[in-house]
Design an enzyme around this catalytic site. Structure first.
Site, PDB file in Angstrom:
ATOM      1  N   ASP A   1      42.262  44.782  47.518  1.00  0.00           N
ATOM      2  CA  ASP A   1      42.179  43.407  47.025  1.00  0.00           C
ATOM      3  C   ASP A   1      41.924  43.374  45.512  1.00  0.00           C
ATOM      4  OD1 ASP A   1      42.267  40.686  47.236  1.00  0.00           O
ATOM      5  OD2 ASP A   1      40.292  40.467  48.174  1.00  0.00           O
TER       6      ASP A   1
ATOM      7  N   HIS B   1      50.329  43.616  41.395  1.00  0.00           N
ATOM      8  CA  HIS B   1      50.826  44.294  42.607  1.00  0.00           C
ATOM      9  C   HIS B   1      51.529  45.598  42.229  1.00  0.00           C
ATOM     10  CE1 HIS B   1      49.569  40.885  44.855  1.00  0.00           C
ATOM     11  NE2 HIS B   1      50.511  40.068  44.432  1.00  0.00           N
TER      12      HIS B   1
ATOM     13  N   LEU C   1      48.588  64.040  56.782  1.00  0.00           N
ATOM     14  CA  LEU C   1      47.917  62.739  56.737  1.00  0.00           C
ATOM     15  C   LEU C   1      48.776  61.709  57.460  1.00  0.00           C
ATOM     16  CD1 LEU C   1      45.638  60.930  55.252  1.00  0.00           C
ATOM     17  CD2 LEU C   1      47.439  60.425  53.607  1.00  0.00           C
TER      18      LEU C   1
HETATM   19  C1  IPE Z   1      43.417  40.494  52.351  1.00  0.00           C
HETATM   20  O1  IPE Z   1      43.373  40.034  51.027  1.00  0.00           O
HETATM   21  C2  IPE Z   1      44.787  40.935  52.703  1.00  0.00           C
HETATM   22  C3  IPE Z   1      45.273  42.108  51.987  1.00  0.00           C
HETATM   23  C4  IPE Z   1      44.579  42.863  51.165  1.00  0.00           C
HETATM   24  C5  IPE Z   1      46.651  42.434  52.264  1.00  0.00           C
HETATM   25  P1  IPE Z   1      43.467  38.461  50.694  1.00  0.00           P
HETATM   26  O2  IPE Z   1      43.313  38.347  49.217  1.00  0.00           O
HETATM   27  O3  IPE Z   1      44.678  37.897  51.294  1.00  0.00           O
HETATM   28  O4  IPE Z   1      42.194  37.909  51.467  1.00  0.00           O
HETATM   29  P2  IPE Z   1      41.364  36.570  51.286  1.00  0.00           P
HETATM   30  O5  IPE Z   1      42.336  35.431  51.318  1.00  0.00           O
HETATM   31  O6  IPE Z   1      40.677  36.647  49.958  1.00  0.00           O
HETATM   32  O7  IPE Z   1      40.391  36.565  52.415  1.00  0.00           O
HETATM   33  C1  IPE Z   2      45.662  42.055  47.184  1.00  0.00           C
HETATM   34  O1  IPE Z   2      45.485  41.471  45.944  1.00  0.00           O
HETATM   35  C2  IPE Z   2      47.118  42.252  47.527  1.00  0.00           C
HETATM   36  C3  IPE Z   2      47.626  41.378  48.596  1.00  0.00           C
HETATM   37  C4  IPE Z   2      46.920  40.530  49.298  1.00  0.00           C
HETATM   38  C5  IPE Z   2      49.035  41.495  48.906  1.00  0.00           C
HETATM   39  P1  IPE Z   2      45.475  39.897  45.777  1.00  0.00           P
HETATM   40  O2  IPE Z   2      46.854  39.443  45.476  1.00  0.00           O
HETATM   41  O3  IPE Z   2      44.828  39.252  46.936  1.00  0.00           O
HETATM   42  O4  IPE Z   2      44.563  39.747  44.472  1.00  0.00           O
HETATM   43  P2  IPE Z   2      43.521  38.599  44.203  1.00  0.00           P
HETATM   44  O5  IPE Z   2      42.553  38.570  45.331  1.00  0.00           O
HETATM   45  O6  IPE Z   2      44.285  37.312  44.084  1.00  0.00           O
HETATM   46  O7  IPE Z   2      42.876  39.004  42.909  1.00  0.00           O
HETATM   47 MG    MG Z   3      42.917  38.709  47.347  1.00  0.00          MG
END
Ligand code: IPE
Ligand code: IPE
Ligand code: MG
Length: 223
Positions: free
Chosen positions: A11, A28, A122
């Site tokens: 995240d 990303h 792995l």
């Molecule tokens: C969780 O992250 C899903 C992934 C890392 C793929 P999100 O950014 O979507 O989660 P929330 O919305 O903060 O809970």
């Molecule tokens: C996690 O990073 C990746 C996915 C959920 C695909 P985020 O895109 O949720 O990044 P934040 O939470 O907005 O910083």
């Molecule tokens: Mg996120």
């Protein structure tokens, strides 16, 4: 002993990018570098199963252009990374609802699973279009149709040991619909580090934290 199975909620990509005045997509893209590092670190430190949460069913609710960019990135990565994964002995398995993905994405995912089938160092589980509640209700339906089997046999993670350690980056401290069943006795490690900044040193710090935990499984120490 290192954890046998590490699961990571990757995240903070968006915040990483926004903090640099870039488009979320750049985060990303940078996150893919961290994925490479995590795979190498897992192998270096003796982890046998690595699960990466890449796309939740809730993530469809994001702006269409971000969703499309992510889907394109999954396809590109699968194509680009396959040779190295094969060379490193990594076996890829997808967990999540593949049927809900486009034919193109599904085709790439089926291919990487087939191409890396022989990997023995792995097992990399990619959670894509994943929802733990969907997984559990789906398993319940299938189990009902096959009562002579075990419940776990119908989870996407059939045959995979439960995660020992669940890591979440970016400071959030929640599961976001990830491995609700499997993480029943997992240890949790939360770090404010954003996913694109999560390197080998951070992976090692998480493993060190895990090593200091006392996993009692309801019993008492040294029982
Ligand atoms: C969780 O992250 C899903 C992934 C890392 C793929 P999100 O950014 O979507 O989660 P929330 O919305 O903060 O809970
Ligand atoms: C996690 O990073 C990746 C996915 C959920 C695909 P985020 O895109 O949720 O990044 P934040 O939470 O907005 O910083
Ligand atoms: Mg996120």
């Amino acid at each position: 002993m290192p954890p046998m199975h590490v699961a990571i909620i990757m995240d903070g990509n968006g915040r990483w990018a926004e903090g640099r005045g870039k488009e979320r997509f750049e985060g990303h893209l940078q996150g893919v570098e961290s994925v490479r590092t995590a795979i190498k670190s897992a192998q270096k430190f003796g982890v046998r199963y690595l699960t990466l949460y890449a796309f939740s069913t809730e993530n469809w609710g994001r702006p269409a252009e971000e969703v499309e960019a992510l889907m394109d990135l999954f396809c590109t990565c699968v194509v680009n990374e396959t040779p190295e994964l094969i060379a490193e002995g990594v076996r890829v398995r997808i967990i999540g609802d593949k049927e809900g993905l486009s034919t193109e994405v599904r085709m790439h995912l089926d291919k990487i699973e087939r191409d890396t089938e022989g990997g023995e160092t792995l097992t990399l589980l990619l959670a894509l279009n994943y929802s733990s509640r969907e997984e559990i209700t789906r398993a319940a339906r299938l189990w009902n149709a096959h009562p002579d089997t075990t419940f776990e046999a119908h989870l996407y993670t059939n045959g995979i040991p439960d995660p020992d350690l669940v890591i979440r980056t970016s400071g959030e401290q929640r599961l976001s619909n990830f491995l609700l069943w499997q993480a029943a006795y997992a240890e949790f490690y939360f770090t404010p580090v954003l996913w694109p900044d999560f390197g080998e040193a951070e992976f090692k710090t998480a493993l060190d934290a895990y090593a200091s935990r006392d996993r009692r499984y309801g019993k008492i120490t040294n029982q």
